[in-house]
Write a protein that holds these residues in place. Structure first.
Motif, PDB file in Angstrom:
ATOM      1  N   LEU A   2       0.824  -1.201   0.000  1.00 54.24           N
ATOM      2  CA  LEU A   2       0.000   0.000   0.000  1.00 54.24           C
ATOM      3  C   LEU A   2       0.858   1.251   0.000  1.00 54.24           C
ATOM      4  CD1 LEU A   2      -2.691  -0.953   2.670  1.00 54.24           C
ATOM      5  CD2 LEU A   2      -3.077  -0.691   0.213  1.00 54.24           C
ATOM      6  N   ASN A   3       0.442   2.247  -0.775  1.00 51.80           N
ATOM      7  CA  ASN A   3       1.023   3.579  -0.698  1.00 51.80           C
ATOM      8  C   ASN A   3       0.189   4.395   0.282  1.00 51.80           C
ATOM      9  OD1 ASN A   3       3.072   3.136  -2.579  1.00 51.80           O
ATOM     10  ND2 ASN A   3       1.751   3.698  -4.297  1.00 51.80           N
ATOM     11  N   ILE A   4       0.833   4.842   1.355  1.00 47.86           N
ATOM     12  CA  ILE A   4       0.123   5.473   2.466  1.00 47.86           C
ATOM     13  C   ILE A   4       0.592   6.907   2.654  1.00 47.86           C
ATOM     14  CG2 ILE A   4      -0.154   5.415   4.995  1.00 47.86           C
ATOM     15  CD1 ILE A   4      -0.151   2.377   4.817  1.00 47.86           C
ATOM     16  N   ALA A   5      -0.354   7.783   3.043  1.00 53.10           N
ATOM     17  CA  ALA A   5      -0.034   9.148   3.445  1.00 53.10           C
ATOM     18  C   ALA A   5      -0.785   9.440   4.742  1.00 53.10           C
ATOM     19  CB  ALA A   5      -0.421  10.145   2.360  1.00 53.10           C
ATOM     20  N   LYS A  47      -0.835   9.068  -6.175  1.00 57.42           N
ATOM     21  CA  LYS A  47      -0.246   7.751  -5.923  1.00 57.42           C
ATOM     22  C   LYS A  47      -0.775   7.098  -4.652  1.00 57.42           C
ATOM     23  CE  LYS A  47       4.149   9.449  -7.809  1.00 57.42           C
ATOM     24  NZ  LYS A  47       5.586   9.696  -7.477  1.00 57.42           N
ATOM     25  N   VAL A  48      -1.563   7.830  -3.870  1.00 58.30           N
ATOM     26  CA  VAL A  48      -1.968   7.360  -2.539  1.00 58.30           C
ATOM     27  C   VAL A  48      -3.067   6.308  -2.635  1.00 58.30           C
ATOM     28  CG1 VAL A  48      -3.058   8.056  -0.362  1.00 58.30           C
ATOM     29  CG2 VAL A  48      -1.306   9.508  -1.407  1.00 58.30           C
ATOM     30  N   ASP A  49      -2.848   5.160  -1.964  1.00 64.65           N
ATOM     31  CA  ASP A  49      -3.895   4.138  -1.834  1.00 64.65           C
ATOM     32  C   ASP A  49      -4.783   4.422  -0.637  1.00 64.65           C
ATOM     33  OD1 ASP A  49      -3.036   2.478  -4.001  1.00 64.65           O
ATOM     34  OD2 ASP A  49      -1.397   1.771  -2.743  1.00 64.65           O
ATOM     35  N   VAL A  50      -4.176   4.824   0.476  1.00 68.68           N
ATOM     36  CA  VAL A  50      -4.961   5.113   1.676  1.00 68.68           C
ATOM     37  C   VAL A  50      -4.369   6.311   2.406  1.00 68.68           C
ATOM     38  CG1 VAL A  50      -3.686   3.335   2.964  1.00 68.68           C
ATOM     39  CG2 VAL A  50      -5.830   4.220   3.879  1.00 68.68           C
ATOM     40  N   LEU A  51      -5.260   7.242   2.734  1.00 64.94           N
ATOM     41  CA  LEU A  51      -4.885   8.462   3.431  1.00 64.94           C
ATOM     42  C   LEU A  51      -5.461   8.409   4.840  1.00 64.94           C
ATOM     43  CD1 LEU A  51      -3.643  11.365   3.067  1.00 64.94           C
ATOM     44  CD2 LEU A  51      -5.976  12.120   2.550  1.00 64.94           C
ATOM     45  N   GLY A  76      -8.187   7.212  -4.003  1.00 65.99           N
ATOM     46  CA  GLY A  76      -7.706   6.400  -2.896  1.00 65.99           C
ATOM     47  C   GLY A  76      -8.760   6.283  -1.803  1.00 65.99           C
ATOM     48  N   GLU A  77      -8.445   5.500  -0.777  1.00 59.08           N
ATOM     49  CA  GLU A  77      -9.342   5.349   0.360  1.00 59.08           C
ATOM     50  C   GLU A  77      -8.897   6.260   1.499  1.00 59.08           C
ATOM     51  OE1 GLU A  77     -12.082   3.726   0.313  1.00 59.08           O
ATOM     52  OE2 GLU A  77     -11.776   2.772  -1.629  1.00 59.08           O
ATOM     53  N   ARG A 115     -10.187  -3.675   5.404  1.00 55.37           N
ATOM     54  CA  ARG A 115     -11.333  -3.056   4.736  1.00 55.37           C
ATOM     55  C   ARG A 115     -10.877  -2.213   3.546  1.00 55.37           C
ATOM     56  NH1 ARG A 115     -14.384  -1.326  10.360  1.00 55.37           N
ATOM     57  NH2 ARG A 115     -15.492  -3.296  10.671  1.00 55.37           N
ATOM     58  N   VAL A 116      -9.758  -1.516   3.726  1.00 58.86           N
ATOM     59  CA  VAL A 116      -9.203  -0.731   2.626  1.00 58.86           C
ATOM     60  C   VAL A 116      -8.861  -1.628   1.449  1.00 58.86           C
ATOM     61  CG1 VAL A 116      -7.158   0.569   1.898  1.00 58.86           C
ATOM     62  CG2 VAL A 116      -8.347   1.189   4.019  1.00 58.86           C
ATOM     63  N   ASN A 117      -8.180  -2.734   1.725  1.00 57.96           N
ATOM     64  CA  ASN A 117      -7.798  -3.658   0.651  1.00 57.96           C
ATOM     65  C   ASN A 117      -9.019  -4.230  -0.057  1.00 57.96           C
ATOM     66  OD1 ASN A 117      -4.892  -3.814   0.433  1.00 57.96           O
ATOM     67  ND2 ASN A 117      -4.880  -4.670   2.494  1.00 57.96           N
ATOM     68  N   ASP A 118     -10.054  -4.569   0.717  1.00 58.53           N
ATOM     69  CA  ASP A 118     -11.283  -5.089   0.114  1.00 58.53           C
ATOM     70  C   ASP A 118     -11.869  -4.074  -0.864  1.00 58.53           C
ATOM     71  OD1 ASP A 118     -11.120  -7.445   1.483  1.00 58.53           O
ATOM     72  OD2 ASP A 118     -12.575  -6.902   3.017  1.00 58.53           O
ATOM     73  N   ARG A 119     -11.888  -2.814  -0.470  1.00 51.48           N
ATOM     74  CA  ARG A 119     -12.469  -1.777  -1.329  1.00 51.48           C
ATOM     75  C   ARG A 119     -11.598  -1.493  -2.544  1.00 51.48           C
ATOM     76  NH1 ARG A 119     -16.113   1.994   1.977  1.00 51.48           N
ATOM     77  NH2 ARG A 119     -15.293   3.707   0.732  1.00 51.48           N
ATOM     78  N   LEU A 120     -10.293  -1.522  -2.356  1.00 53.57           N
ATOM     79  CA  LEU A 120      -9.393  -1.264  -3.473  1.00 53.57           C
ATOM     80  C   LEU A 120      -9.429  -2.372  -4.513  1.00 53.57           C
ATOM     81  CD1 LEU A 120      -6.247   0.122  -1.600  1.00 53.57           C
ATOM     82  CD2 LEU A 120      -7.821   1.421  -3.046  1.00 53.57           C
ATOM     83  N   ASN A 121      -9.679  -3.596  -4.041  1.00 54.43           N
ATOM     84  CA  ASN A 121      -9.643  -4.749  -4.936  1.00 54.43           C
ATOM     85  C   ASN A 121     -11.000  -5.098  -5.522  1.00 54.43           C
ATOM     86  OD1 ASN A 121      -6.870  -5.156  -4.544  1.00 54.43           O
ATOM     87  ND2 ASN A 121      -7.234  -6.321  -2.671  1.00 54.43           N
TER      88      ASN A 121
END
Length: 239
Positions: A2-5, A47-51, A76-77, A115-121
């Motif tokens: 995951l790319n995180i901020a 580039k952010v997957d989850v903020l 992103g999420e 939950r983030v991964n579920d939504r991203l996928n």
């Protein structure tokens, strides 16, 4: 990976979250910042997957940051990380993946990332299915996500909307009018005090008022419709 901020103005909280993330997931920390304006100005947002966003920031609310990002097309999420429980309903309404109440454990953070991964996928089309929708139930500091597909009925009791599922009931903050704007089309307003999930109806019997007494597959709760609500329900079920 995951790319995180992270947008967090309190250094101890920021360092703690960074340490927890290092323990629970493989990730790249793209940036951290301390205010809404810094977050909006970042060149890394695409580039952010989850903020991870705090609620109380020096220049504005974290809610305004997320709302602005979504309006700008951010894909992103977002996960709120805060000490304040009272903003949970608003957070989920604007599309947050999760709402972490400080202090939270590594296990709770892992659940949020799951939950983030579920939504991203999940394909965008699937996110629009009724099973993907959730409502928020808040009792004290406890916040529960209630899957809409698990709800049989919602009744107004003592001026409080109560959602009834197969195993429990959940108080909701919204009015029935507000809920009808959020719920998928399988939900029908059959009385000024009641909403039902038409897919969960097991039986309808005529009632003395001219409506129906409605029973459900997965719950013992019963709902009495008005005459107009009964006609609406028959039209829906006969279609």
């Amino acid at each position: 990976m995951l790319n995180i901020a992270i947008v967090e103005d309190e250094l101890p909280a920021l360092e703690k979250l960074k340490a927890q993330l290092s323990r629970v997931c493989t990730h790249t920390l793209l940036f951290t910042c301390h205010s809404v304006q810094e977050g909006l100005a970042s060149n890394e947002l695409s580039k952010v997957d989850v903020l991870f966003v705090d609620i109380n920031l020096p220049d504005a609310s974290g809610m305004s940051l997320v709302t602005t990002l979504k309006n700008r097309g951010f894909v992103g999420e977002c996960v709120f990380s805060t000490a304040y429980s009272e903003f949970a309903v608003e957070a989920f309404t604007i599309g947050a993946a999760d709402y972490l109440l400080k202090p939270y454990t590594d296990e709770r953070l892992s659940l949020a990332l799951s939950r983030v991964n579920d939504r991203l996928n999940k394909p965008t089309a699937q996110l629009q299915e009724p099973e993907a929708f959730t409502l928020v139930s808040k009792v004290g500091d406890k916040v529960t996500l209630v899957k809409v597909s698990d709800i049989c009925a919602i009744k107004l009791e003592h001026a409080q909307a109560i959602a009834y599922g197969s195993e429990a009931s959940y108080p909701l903050d919204q009015s029935l009018d507000e809920l009808m704007t959020l719920l998928p089309s399988q939900f029908l307003r059959v009385h000024r005090n009641s909403i039902v999930n038409s897919k969960e109806i097991k039986q309808m019997d005529r009632w003395v008022t001219g409506g129906y007494i409605i029973k459900f597959h997965q719950s013992e709760v019963q709902v009495i419709s008005s005459r107009n609500g009964g006609r609406l329900l028959k039209d829906k079920l006969i279609r």
